[in-house]
Enzyme design. Structure first.
Site, short mmCIF file in Angstrom:
data_model
loop_
_atom_site.label_atom_id
_atom_site.label_comp_id
_atom_site.label_asym_id
_atom_site.label_seq_id
_atom_site.Cartn_x
_atom_site.Cartn_y
_atom_site.Cartn_z
N ALA A 245 -33.73 -18.41 -23.20
CA ALA A 245 -35.02 -17.16 -23.47
C ALA A 245 -34.32 -16.34 -21.99
O ALA A 245 -34.85 -14.92 -22.37
CB ALA A 245 -36.12 -17.29 -24.89
N ALA A 246 -34.46 -16.70 -21.10
CA ALA A 246 -34.23 -15.73 -20.08
C ALA A 246 -33.34 -14.19 -20.28
O ALA A 246 -33.46 -13.28 -20.12
CB ALA A 246 -34.12 -16.44 -18.17
N GLY A 247 -32.19 -14.96 -20.53
CA GLY A 247 -31.02 -13.82 -20.42
C GLY A 247 -32.22 -13.08 -22.08
O GLY A 247 -31.58 -11.51 -21.83
N ASP A 248 -31.81 -13.54 -22.97
CA ASP A 248 -32.38 -12.53 -24.55
C ASP A 248 -34.07 -11.52 -23.76
O ASP A 248 -34.04 -10.07 -24.16
CB ASP A 248 -33.49 -13.60 -25.04
CG ASP A 248 -32.26 -14.29 -25.67
OD1 ASP A 248 -30.95 -13.45 -26.24
OD2 ASP A 248 -32.39 -15.74 -26.04
O1 RIB Z 1 -30.86 -17.39 -25.74
C1 RIB Z 1 -31.63 -18.42 -26.02
C2 RIB Z 1 -31.24 -19.11 -27.81
O2 RIB Z 1 -30.33 -19.88 -27.46
C3 RIB Z 1 -32.66 -20.34 -27.47
O3 RIB Z 1 -33.51 -19.64 -28.63
C4 RIB Z 1 -31.42 -21.16 -28.65
O4 RIB Z 1 -31.97 -21.16 -30.06
C5 RIB Z 1 -30.24 -20.29 -28.71
O5 RIB Z 1 -30.32 -19.31 -30.11
#
Ligand code: RIB
Length: 301
Positions: A245-248
């Site tokens: 989730a760092a990219g998110d």
């Molecule tokens: O980008 C990370 C995410 O990728 C995770 O939370 C996982 O669920 C996948 O969708």
């Protein structure tokens, strides 16, 4: 300005290991965690925690649906356009963390049930200048449709092309900001962006496809924006615990700050700080920092 996130909602089951098992081998891991994730949901939570107004559009299932719903409620994300489909499972991600790397395996479950009708319903209230943010963990046809609708409504569109998969050429002109990581950028261009020459070549390849701006995240080398403006941003070094989730976080934080009228360079700096905090914690949504935590990060990228 509202940010509509049309994308995946997953329950992440993660385990840390010292070494990947071979075929037929069983190994012991540690630090098991079941935590809400999904690229779409993570980005919506990052938007909201960065001071933006996120509307999540997607589907959850009977299995894990209640936990995923509660995560949105506690982050303050609007979930009036999250549909519950009781007889199937929510999206599920199995995450194996080995040192600073992770491997993710996904069963899309309810994420596969996003429909044009749901997208139409969600975007009915959208205004010109609002933002649409999407990824590739829901059916591709729905991603293309959402981008098309958003452009017709004169919204600003963001596509995080993850996980990478072949896209029709017609999709690129509907994208204002394409946000790939290195692997995804290489998938779409055949050029792995690692040094200045290859990063530029890769970005120009993507711009030629018709996207207005390309923002490539480069791991430890930071991020680089090309398009109407060129901005290079470094990272804020931190002890890496889990890259999930760092990219998110980067993408959601960047979009939220642009929506608040920040300059791209300032939004990228904020996003880099936010992503560094996510890297220092285990889990997806629970690792994403609030504005107060990001503002407290000191030093220069
Ligand atoms: O980008 C990370 C995410 O990728 C995770 O939370 C996982 O669920 C996948 O969708």
């Amino acid at each position: 300005m509202t940010l509509y996130v049309i994308g995946s909602i997953n329950m992440d089951l993660s385990i840390q290991i010292d070494k990947m098992p071979q075929i037929g081998e069983t190994r012991l891991g540690s630090h098991f965690l079941a935590t809400p994730g999904g690229k779409g949901a993570n980005q919506a939570v990052a938007v909201q925690k960065s001071g933006g107004k996120a509307v999540m559009v997607g589907c959850i299932g009977g299995e894990f649906g209640q936990d995923l719903r509660e995560a949105f409620i506690s982050a303050g994300v609007d979930m009036q356009n999250v549909t519950m489909i009781p007889d199937i499972s929510s999206g599920l991600a199995i995450i194996i963390i080995e040192g600073n790397n992770n491997r993710i395996l996904i069963d899309p479950g309810a994420n596969g049930q996003v429909t044009k009708a749901l997208i139409d319903q969600a975007l009915e209230a959208a205004l010109p200048g609002d933002i649409l943010l999407t990824q590739l963990e829901i059916p591709l046809e729905m991603v293309c449709y959402a981008l098309e609708c958003a452009k017709k409504k004169r919204m600003t569109t963001f596509l995080n092309p993850a996980p990478a998969l072949a896209l029709p050429d017609s999709v690129f002109p509907n994208v204002d900001y394409l946000l790939p990581n290195q692997t995804e950028a290489a998938f779409y261009t055949g050029i792995y962006p690692i040094q200045e020459d290859s990063i530029r070549a890769c970005a120009f390849h993507l711009l030629k496809k018709g996207v207005k701006n390309v923002l490539i995240t480069l791991g430890e080398s930071g991020s680089w924006l090309f398009g109407e403006k060129e901005v290079r941003m470094g990272i804020y070094p931190i002890n890496v615990v889990d890259t999930t989730a760092a990219g998110d976080t980067f993408i959601g934080a960047f979009a939220a700050k642009l929506a608040s009228g920040w300059l791209e360079e300032d939004a990228m700096r904020y996003a880099a700080k936010a992503a560094s905090i996510t890297l220092s914690r285990q889990g997806a949504q629970k690792a994403i920092p609030t504005e107060a935590e990001v503002t407290a990060v000191e030093g220069k990228e």
